[in-house]
Design a protein around this motif. Structure first.
Motif, PDB file in Angstrom:
ATOM      1  N   LYS A  18       0.859  -1.178   0.000  1.00 48.93           N
ATOM      2  CA  LYS A  18       0.000   0.000   0.000  1.00 48.93           C
ATOM      3  C   LYS A  18       0.903   1.239   0.000  1.00 48.93           C
ATOM      4  CE  LYS A  18      -3.852   1.942   2.522  1.00 48.93           C
ATOM      5  NZ  LYS A  18      -4.743   1.836   3.653  1.00 48.93           N
ATOM      6  N   ALA A  19       0.487   2.297  -0.710  1.00 51.73           N
ATOM      7  CA  ALA A  19       1.285   3.524  -0.753  1.00 51.73           C
ATOM      8  C   ALA A  19       1.379   4.127   0.648  1.00 51.73           C
ATOM      9  CB  ALA A  19       0.649   4.525  -1.708  1.00 51.73           C
ATOM     10  N   PRO A  20       2.569   4.555   1.061  1.00 49.50           N
ATOM     11  CA  PRO A  20       2.709   5.184   2.375  1.00 49.50           C
ATOM     12  C   PRO A  20       1.860   6.456   2.458  1.00 49.50           C
ATOM     13  CG  PRO A  20       4.863   4.702   1.409  1.00 49.50           C
ATOM     14  CD  PRO A  20       3.840   4.455   0.355  1.00 49.50           C
ATOM     15  N   ALA A  21       1.360   6.749   3.636  1.00 52.55           N
ATOM     16  CA  ALA A  21       0.501   7.924   3.844  1.00 52.55           C
ATOM     17  C   ALA A  21       1.197   9.208   3.416  1.00 52.55           C
ATOM     18  CB  ALA A  21       0.079   8.011   5.308  1.00 52.55           C
ATOM     19  N   ALA A  22       2.508   9.303   3.639  1.00 49.37           N
ATOM     20  CA  ALA A  22       3.246  10.509   3.238  1.00 49.37           C
ATOM     21  C   ALA A  22       3.224  10.694   1.724  1.00 49.37           C
ATOM     22  CB  ALA A  22       4.691  10.433   3.740  1.00 49.37           C
ATOM     23  N   MET A  23       3.299   9.596   0.964  1.00 43.53           N
ATOM     24  CA  MET A  23       3.246   9.695  -0.500  1.00 43.53           C
ATOM     25  C   MET A  23       1.841  10.088  -0.960  1.00 43.53           C
ATOM     26  SD  MET A  23       6.090   9.293  -2.113  1.00 43.53           S
ATOM     27  CE  MET A  23       5.700   8.782  -3.762  1.00 43.53           C
ATOM     28  N   VAL A  24       0.831   9.516  -0.322  1.00 45.26           N
ATOM     29  CA  VAL A  24      -0.552   9.852  -0.665  1.00 45.26           C
ATOM     30  C   VAL A  24      -0.807  11.331  -0.373  1.00 45.26           C
ATOM     31  CG1 VAL A  24      -2.981   9.377  -0.152  1.00 45.26           C
ATOM     32  CG2 VAL A  24      -1.349   7.484  -0.330  1.00 45.26           C
ATOM     33  N   ASP A  25      -0.294  11.818   0.750  1.00 42.26           N
ATOM     34  CA  ASP A  25      -0.446  13.235   1.103  1.00 42.26           C
ATOM     35  C   ASP A  25       0.282  14.125   0.092  1.00 42.26           C
ATOM     36  OD1 ASP A  25      -1.912  12.452   3.295  1.00 42.26           O
ATOM     37  OD2 ASP A  25      -0.271  12.713   4.733  1.00 42.26           O
ATOM     38  N   LEU A  26       1.494  13.730  -0.300  1.00 42.87           N
ATOM     39  CA  LEU A  26       2.251  14.499  -1.289  1.00 42.87           C
ATOM     40  C   LEU A  26       1.493  14.529  -2.613  1.00 42.87           C
ATOM     41  CD1 LEU A  26       4.779  16.031  -2.234  1.00 42.87           C
ATOM     42  CD2 LEU A  26       5.796  13.795  -2.780  1.00 42.87           C
ATOM     43  N   PHE A  27       0.968  13.393  -3.029  1.00 45.18           N
ATOM     44  CA  PHE A  27       0.193  13.324  -4.270  1.00 45.18           C
ATOM     45  C   PHE A  27      -0.983  14.299  -4.207  1.00 45.18           C
ATOM     46  CE2 PHE A  27      -3.184  11.797  -6.971  1.00 45.18           C
ATOM     47  CZ  PHE A  27      -2.532  11.505  -8.154  1.00 45.18           C
TER      48      PHE A  27
ATOM     49  N   ALA B 178      14.975  12.743  -4.607  1.00 48.53           N
ATOM     50  CA  ALA B 178      15.423  14.141  -4.507  1.00 48.53           C
ATOM     51  C   ALA B 178      14.415  15.088  -5.146  1.00 48.53           C
ATOM     52  CB  ALA B 178      16.784  14.301  -5.170  1.00 48.53           C
ATOM     53  N   LEU B 179      13.792  14.672  -6.230  1.00 51.07           N
ATOM     54  CA  LEU B 179      12.795  15.513  -6.896  1.00 51.07           C
ATOM     55  C   LEU B 179      11.507  15.580  -6.076  1.00 51.07           C
ATOM     56  CD1 LEU B 179      12.093  17.275  -9.315  1.00 51.07           C
ATOM     57  CD2 LEU B 179      11.401  15.212 -10.533  1.00 51.07           C
ATOM     58  N   LEU B 180      11.161  14.495  -5.385  1.00 51.83           N
ATOM     59  CA  LEU B 180       9.970  14.509  -4.526  1.00 51.83           C
ATOM     60  C   LEU B 180      10.112  15.551  -3.420  1.00 51.83           C
ATOM     61  CD1 LEU B 180       9.321  10.670  -4.139  1.00 51.83           C
ATOM     62  CD2 LEU B 180       7.968  12.299  -5.488  1.00 51.83           C
ATOM     63  N   ALA B 181      11.348  15.789  -2.988  1.00 51.72           N
ATOM     64  CA  ALA B 181      11.595  16.752  -1.913  1.00 51.72           C
ATOM     65  C   ALA B 181      11.600  18.198  -2.409  1.00 51.72           C
ATOM     66  CB  ALA B 181      12.925  16.427  -1.235  1.00 51.72           C
ATOM     67  N   ASP B 182      11.762  18.401  -3.717  1.00 50.34           N
ATOM     68  CA  ASP B 182      11.815  19.745  -4.296  1.00 50.34           C
ATOM     69  C   ASP B 182      10.471  20.049  -4.965  1.00 50.34           C
ATOM     70  OD1 ASP B 182      12.290  22.073  -5.735  1.00 50.34           O
ATOM     71  OD2 ASP B 182      14.205  21.390  -6.559  1.00 50.34           O
ATOM     72  N   ARG B 183       9.544  20.596  -4.197  1.00 45.49           N
ATOM     73  CA  ARG B 183       8.168  20.801  -4.691  1.00 45.49           C
ATOM     74  C   ARG B 183       8.098  21.680  -5.942  1.00 45.49           C
ATOM     75  NH1 ARG B 183       4.999  20.244   0.210  1.00 45.49           N
ATOM     76  NH2 ARG B 183       5.403  18.102   0.791  1.00 45.49           N
ATOM     77  N   ALA B 184       8.928  22.720  -6.005  1.00 48.47           N
ATOM     78  CA  ALA B 184       8.886  23.626  -7.166  1.00 48.47           C
ATOM     79  C   ALA B 184       9.311  22.887  -8.439  1.00 48.47           C
ATOM     80  CB  ALA B 184       9.773  24.847  -6.932  1.00 48.47           C
ATOM     81  N   ALA B 185      10.405  22.136  -8.359  1.00 47.23           N
ATOM     82  CA  ALA B 185      10.875  21.377  -9.524  1.00 47.23           C
ATOM     83  C   ALA B 185       9.879  20.281  -9.880  1.00 47.23           C
ATOM     84  CB  ALA B 185      12.252  20.781  -9.246  1.00 47.23           C
ATOM     85  N   LEU B 186       9.335  19.613  -8.865  1.00 47.66           N
ATOM     86  CA  LEU B 186       8.336  18.572  -9.099  1.00 47.66           C
ATOM     87  C   LEU B 186       7.111  19.161  -9.807  1.00 47.66           C
ATOM     88  CD1 LEU B 186       7.344  15.657  -8.766  1.00 47.66           C
ATOM     89  CD2 LEU B 186       6.555  16.278  -6.467  1.00 47.66           C
TER      90      LEU B 186
END
Length: 159
Positions: free
Chosen positions: A21-30, A103-111
């Motif tokens: 299952k996708a981790p909650a942090a990834m679901v929140d980021l999505f 690294a890109l997941l951590a950079d919201r502007a670049a993402l």
């Protein structure tokens, strides 16, 4: 803690696969980075995905985010450190999809810039018609016969 879901994939030889299952942090980021309308959010295989005009352009799979690009953007994206072609199963790459590196997941502007390119690519693809649910399709075709079906019934069988 990641939990496992059991998903059976029908193949010539039925394989049992267990996906996390996708981790909650990834679901929140999505939820934070996925664009709004006209993008549409849906769930595929229990994972959040985003579509535009019926074409998927981003989604989650287990603990990974994927984006869809045309050839030139995909080539540029794959030059990023840690980027690679998305493979839901080893040896089964999805041609237009790439896996977003940590690294890109951590950079919201670049993402956000890459997501915008993915959205633009999918927006330019032909609109995909929505499929009717299987039950509705069966009900709509029930009682209707076609010439082809009628001719099959009247033809003697070859032996």
């Amino acid at each position: 803690k990641a939990t496992r879901m059991k998903i059976t994939v029908d193949t010539p030889m039925t394989m049992k696969m267990e996906w996390q299952k996708a981790p909650a942090a990834m679901v929140d980021l999505f939820a934070l980075v996925a664009p709004g309308a006209p993008a549409e959010r849906r769930t595929m295989f229990g994972y959040p995905c985003a579509f535009v005009h019926g074409n998927m352009f981003m989604g989650l799979f287990e603990d990974r985010m994927m984006l869809r690009f045309g050839e030139s953007d995909r080539t540029a994206f794959l030059r990023l450190a840690g980027a690679r072609t998305f493979e839901p199963m080893p040896g089964r790459p999805m041609r237009e999809y790439v896996e977003v590196p940590g690294a890109l997941l951590a950079d919201r502007a670049a993402l956000a810039r890459w997501i915008a390119k993915s959205f633009a690519y999918a927006s330019a693809l032909p609109v995909r018609a929505k499929r009717r649910p299987k039950a509705a399709a069966r009900k709509a075709s029930k009682g209707k016969s076609t010439r082809k079906a009628a001719s099959r019934k009247s033809r003697p069988r070859a032996r």
